[in-house]
Design a protein around this motif. Sequence first.
Motif, PDB file in Angstrom:
ATOM      1  N   PHE A 118      18.120   2.967 -57.166  1.00  0.00           N
ATOM      2  CA  PHE A 118      17.435   2.367 -56.032  1.00  0.00           C
ATOM      3  C   PHE A 118      18.493   2.126 -54.962  1.00  0.00           C
ATOM      4  N   ASP A 119      18.368   2.800 -53.845  1.00  0.00           N
ATOM      5  CA  ASP A 119      19.393   2.749 -52.809  1.00  0.00           C
ATOM      6  C   ASP A 119      18.762   2.362 -51.471  1.00  0.00           C
ATOM      7  N   GLY A 120      19.173   1.223 -50.918  1.00  0.00           N
ATOM      8  CA  GLY A 120      18.708   0.813 -49.610  1.00  0.00           C
ATOM      9  C   GLY A 120      17.246   0.426 -49.554  1.00  0.00           C
ATOM     10  N   CYS A 121      16.669   0.056 -50.682  1.00  0.00           N
ATOM     11  CA  CYS A 121      15.252  -0.338 -50.695  1.00  0.00           C
ATOM     12  C   CYS A 121      15.105  -1.774 -50.179  1.00  0.00           C
ATOM     13  N   GLN A 122      13.976  -2.043 -49.525  1.00  0.00           N
ATOM     14  CA  GLN A 122      13.717  -3.349 -48.933  1.00  0.00           C
ATOM     15  C   GLN A 122      12.549  -4.033 -49.642  1.00  0.00           C
ATOM     16  N   PHE A 123      12.787  -5.279 -50.025  1.00  0.00           N
ATOM     17  CA  PHE A 123      11.782  -6.090 -50.689  1.00  0.00           C
ATOM     18  C   PHE A 123      11.482  -7.272 -49.764  1.00  0.00           C
ATOM     19  N   ASN A 124      10.436  -7.120 -48.981  1.00  0.00           N
ATOM     20  CA  ASN A 124      10.140  -8.024 -47.880  1.00  0.00           C
ATOM     21  C   ASN A 124       9.617  -9.378 -48.364  1.00  0.00           C
ATOM     22  N   GLY A 125       9.977 -10.433 -47.648  1.00  0.00           N
ATOM     23  CA  GLY A 125       9.489 -11.769 -47.959  1.00  0.00           C
ATOM     24  C   GLY A 125       8.328 -12.178 -47.077  1.00  0.00           C
ATOM     25  N   GLY A 126       7.958 -13.437 -47.185  1.00  0.00           N
ATOM     26  CA  GLY A 126       6.752 -13.912 -46.509  1.00  0.00           C
ATOM     27  C   GLY A 126       6.981 -14.732 -45.260  1.00  0.00           C
ATOM     28  N   ALA A 127       8.176 -14.650 -44.670  1.00  0.00           N
ATOM     29  CA  ALA A 127       8.457 -15.468 -43.494  1.00  0.00           C
ATOM     30  C   ALA A 127       7.651 -15.038 -42.274  1.00  0.00           C
ATOM     31  N   ALA A 128       7.339 -13.750 -42.182  1.00  0.00           N
ATOM     32  CA  ALA A 128       6.637 -13.242 -41.000  1.00  0.00           C
ATOM     33  C   ALA A 128       5.165 -12.959 -41.260  1.00  0.00           C
ATOM     34  N   GLN A 129       4.801 -12.671 -42.517  1.00  0.00           N
ATOM     35  CA  GLN A 129       3.426 -12.331 -42.869  1.00  0.00           C
ATOM     36  C   GLN A 129       3.067 -13.002 -44.189  1.00  0.00           C
ATOM     37  N   LYS A 130       1.782 -13.266 -44.389  1.00  0.00           N
ATOM     38  CA  LYS A 130       1.347 -13.971 -45.595  1.00  0.00           C
ATOM     39  C   LYS A 130       1.639 -13.153 -46.839  1.00  0.00           C
ATOM     40  N   MET A 131       2.284 -13.780 -47.805  1.00  0.00           N
ATOM     41  CA  MET A 131       2.661 -13.101 -49.040  1.00  0.00           C
ATOM     42  C   MET A 131       2.108 -13.861 -50.240  1.00  0.00           C
ATOM     43  N   TYR A 132       1.636 -13.128 -51.253  1.00  0.00           N
ATOM     44  CA  TYR A 132       1.058 -13.737 -52.447  1.00  0.00           C
ATOM     45  C   TYR A 132       1.868 -13.431 -53.708  1.00  0.00           C
ATOM     46  N   THR A 133       2.923 -12.643 -53.585  1.00  0.00           N
ATOM     47  CA  THR A 133       3.788 -12.389 -54.734  1.00  0.00           C
ATOM     48  C   THR A 133       4.448 -13.698 -55.157  1.00  0.00           C
ATOM     49  N   PRO A 134       4.326 -14.095 -56.428  1.00  0.00           N
ATOM     50  CA  PRO A 134       4.963 -15.344 -56.862  1.00  0.00           C
ATOM     51  C   PRO A 134       6.457 -15.344 -56.573  1.00  0.00           C
ATOM     52  N   SER A 135       6.985 -16.512 -56.219  1.00  0.00           N
ATOM     53  CA  SER A 135       8.365 -16.599 -55.737  1.00  0.00           C
ATOM     54  C   SER A 135       9.406 -16.266 -56.792  1.00  0.00           C
ATOM     55  N   ASP A 136       9.042 -16.303 -58.075  1.00  0.00           N
ATOM     56  CA  ASP A 136      10.011 -15.994 -59.126  1.00  0.00           C
ATOM     57  C   ASP A 136       9.914 -14.539 -59.598  1.00  0.00           C
ATOM     58  N   THR A 137       9.192 -13.707 -58.854  1.00  0.00           N
ATOM     59  CA  THR A 137       9.022 -12.299 -59.238  1.00  0.00           C
ATOM     60  C   THR A 137      10.249 -11.496 -58.831  1.00  0.00           C
ATOM     61  N   PRO A 138      10.904 -10.821 -59.775  1.00  0.00           N
ATOM     62  CA  PRO A 138      12.061 -10.003 -59.387  1.00  0.00           C
ATOM     63  C   PRO A 138      11.634  -8.761 -58.609  1.00  0.00           C
ATOM     64  N   ALA A 139      12.535  -8.300 -57.776  1.00  0.00           N
ATOM     65  CA  ALA A 139      12.291  -7.041 -57.087  1.00  0.00           C
ATOM     66  C   ALA A 139      12.172  -5.916 -58.110  1.00  0.00           C
ATOM     67  N   ILE A 140      13.084  -5.910 -59.080  1.00  0.00           N
ATOM     68  CA  ILE A 140      13.107  -4.887 -60.132  1.00  0.00           C
ATOM     69  C   ILE A 140      13.333  -5.578 -61.466  1.00  0.00           C
ATOM     70  N   TYR A 141      12.526  -5.213 -62.450  1.00  0.00           N
ATOM     71  CA  TYR A 141      12.718  -5.702 -63.810  1.00  0.00           C
ATOM     72  C   TYR A 141      12.879  -4.493 -64.726  1.00  0.00           C
ATOM     73  N   ALA A 142      13.936  -4.485 -65.552  1.00  0.00           N
ATOM     74  CA  ALA A 142      14.174  -3.405 -66.502  1.00  0.00           C
ATOM     75  C   ALA A 142      14.200  -3.975 -67.916  1.00  0.00           C
ATOM     76  N   ALA A 143      13.360  -3.436 -68.778  1.00  0.00           N
ATOM     77  CA  ALA A 143      13.222  -3.945 -70.147  1.00  0.00           C
ATOM     78  C   ALA A 143      14.218  -3.287 -71.086  1.00  0.00           C
ATOM     79  N   THR A 144      14.428  -3.928 -72.227  1.00  0.00           N
ATOM     80  CA  THR A 144      15.299  -3.378 -73.262  1.00  0.00           C
ATOM     81  C   THR A 144      14.801  -1.999 -73.685  1.00  0.00           C
ATOM     82  N   GLY A 145      15.722  -1.061 -73.842  1.00  0.00           N
ATOM     83  CA  GLY A 145      15.405   0.338 -74.122  1.00  0.00           C
ATOM     84  C   GLY A 145      15.674   1.224 -72.923  1.00  0.00           C
ATOM     85  N   VAL A 146      15.595   0.631 -71.726  1.00  0.00           N
ATOM     86  CA  VAL A 146      15.938   1.326 -70.486  1.00  0.00           C
ATOM     87  C   VAL A 146      17.456   1.316 -70.341  1.00  0.00           C
ATOM     88  N   THR A 147      18.032   2.374 -69.763  1.00  0.00           N
ATOM     89  CA  THR A 147      19.474   2.441 -69.566  1.00  0.00           C
ATOM     90  C   THR A 147      19.810   2.973 -68.178  1.00  0.00           C
TER      91      THR A 147
END
Length: 285
Positions: free
Chosen positions: A218-247
Amino acid sequence: MATVGGRALFSVPSRGVKNMFVAGVQFRAASGGVHFQTPVTDFAGGPIMQDADFRGLAWVGFKTVMHARHLRCGIERVYVNNGTDTQFKLAGSDNCYFVEGKSFMSAHALKASMFYLWFPHMSRTQVGPLYLTPEVATGVRVDGSYGNLVFTGTLFDCTGRTASTACQGAAVLITGGKGMVFRDCWFFNNAVNPAATGRSPRDRGQVFIRGSASEILFDGCQFNGGAAQKMYTPSDTPAIYAATGVTRVKVANPLAPNNGVRLLHHQSAGIITTSGADGWTLKVG
């Protein structure tokens, strides 16, 4: 404009089809149960659509647009709207999808368990700046790749949606494959209520990577917040989550404009490595 009734407009013959060019038509389904193309169900040995180009088209209201095996095919400058099931389910290699810009995809009737664009196995393929509004359903799923599956400038954006209509699960779900690149992509208002997908394990980020997936950048990707527009993604949600088994997941130069959450999460240490991620947290567990 062409209105399509019956079960489907056309089917790929068992021997496959070559050298197709379809351009400049708006196709509308007579009902939400109509397929544009009879869906291929065998993505390992089914018929292959080869050297086909779909350009300057609109598909409105279809159950599915294309479930197919592709070799050297292109889909460019299209509008896909108001479908009722996974719109594209494509396997193959050496393709170009949406790379020229001005392609848009959204719907209101897809369920949270569905996908807009699903790659059971896709290699050596470019996916460009498709503006995908993954309303309710997940935007992209990838189950396998031999490598060089590259997304450049793809937008996963649910601006203006509500808590019930924004993308409920991950915007991108990766369950396998290797050699994938996401460059300069945009994410907003995804992973709002992952439990709604009914998937197990439950999606755990705007991008959720599980299974045996490996070698992903993932290179130069943007994960936008809710300062300018209404956002419903919970605040503790990671941009990227990788589970065990992934390398070997590499995250370089991520951005979180408008007070986006600067959070990456891997289930076991060492799955994700970062560079140019100043101010970002890499959580383990």
